[in-house]
Design an enzyme around this catalytic site. Structure first.
Site, mmCIF file in Angstrom:
data_model
loop_
_atom_site.group_PDB
_atom_site.id
_atom_site.type_symbol
_atom_site.label_atom_id
_atom_site.label_comp_id
_atom_site.label_asym_id
_atom_site.label_seq_id
_atom_site.Cartn_x
_atom_site.Cartn_y
_atom_site.Cartn_z
ATOM 1 N N GLU A 190 8.091 46.274 40.386
ATOM 2 C CA GLU A 190 8.444 47.428 39.560
ATOM 3 C C GLU A 190 7.298 47.799 38.625
ATOM 4 O O GLU A 190 7.054 48.982 38.375
ATOM 5 C CB GLU A 190 9.722 47.129 38.780
ATOM 6 C CG GLU A 190 10.957 47.049 39.673
ATOM 7 C CD GLU A 190 12.213 46.670 38.926
ATOM 8 O OE1 GLU A 190 13.304 46.940 39.447
ATOM 9 O OE2 GLU A 190 12.116 46.086 37.817
ATOM 10 N N ASP A 212 11.173 50.339 36.904
ATOM 11 C CA ASP A 212 12.576 50.301 37.320
ATOM 12 C C ASP A 212 13.162 51.705 37.326
ATOM 13 O O ASP A 212 13.914 52.078 38.238
ATOM 14 C CB ASP A 212 13.364 49.395 36.362
ATOM 15 C CG ASP A 212 14.840 49.367 36.655
ATOM 16 O OD1 ASP A 212 15.228 48.893 37.744
ATOM 17 O OD2 ASP A 212 15.626 49.838 35.807
#
Length: 233
Positions: free
Chosen positions: A128, A56
């Site tokens: 991610e 992320d």
């Protein structure tokens, strides 16, 4: 142990060959298949949650750099909504579907039977995690190249308006004394890993619009944007 044929094909689609193949295996392993409960914690954990946390941040850095480089005159207030659009869960899940990530997710039996390979949250988290795996395997430059290739034209197409179309349509309706717009699925086509949804939005006053997209949420936003354009909102 070498990668399975499916994981090797997925790695090829990413455009990155892993030196540490265990990183990729961990990136596609959901907590339901890790052999430990989510509350278990501990150093032996083999699911993708820690990678998702790192990925992320890597994705955010790459997108921020790309947006600043693409528009050197834009102010923070213009860049922020574009950034939010590019890193949000729906976009990550869309990229995951486009790359066939759902096909190689390692899930527990119950999660697989409940349609886990199509779930937006699982796809986004795994995407991610894959970004983090590439970063740890080959560094930031390689991770940046892969992310920019996967996100492709989405970067240039990110909108300036901080409000999304659904919010804008709801505000338009309520300002005129109408109830909240209603959304419904008209059709769902395509394979499980790459579905295509047709969504219709309807106002209390009778106006409607339809749109297609790879997720329900994106189709709802597209339908709302189309109806806003039709009614001059």
């Amino acid at each position: 142990m070498s990668l399975s044929a499916a994981l090797a094909a997925f790695s090829e689609r990413l455009g990155h060959r892993f030196s540490d193949e265990d990183l990729l295996r961990r990136a596609v392993t959901h907590g339901s298949a890790s052999g430990m409960s989510p509350a278990g914690g501990g150093a032996g954990r083999e699911d993708n949650q820690r990678l998702e946390f790192l990925g992320d941040r890597v994705l955010g850095l790459v997108m921020a750099e790309a947006l600043l480089a693409a528009d050197r005159e834009a102010r923070e207030g213009q860049i922020a909504p574009r950034f939010n659009t590019l890193v949000r869960r729906e976009t990550c899940a869309e990229v995951a579907r486009d790359s066939g990530l759902g096909e190689v997710l390692r899930l527990g039996r119950s999660e697989a039977l409940s349609g886990g390979r199509r779930k937006e949250a699982l796809l986004a988290d795994a995407m991610e995690a894959v970004i983090a795996a590439i970063y740890l395997d080959a560094g930031l430059e390689v991770a940046r190249e892969v992310v920019l290739r996967l996100w492709g034209p989405r970067i240039a197409a990110a909108p300036d308006d901080a409000r999304d179309a659904k919010t804008a349509l709801q505000e338009w309706a309520q300002a005129r004394g109408q109830t909240v717009p209603a959304y419904g699925v008209i059709a769902r086509e395509g394979p499980d890993h790459q579905p295509l949804f047709t969504i219709e939005v309807r106002l209390e006053s009778g106006q409607t619009a339809r749109a297609e997209a790879r997720s329900k949420r994106l189709a709802e936003h597209a339908a709302a944007a189309k109806l806003l354009k039709d009614i001059g909102g």
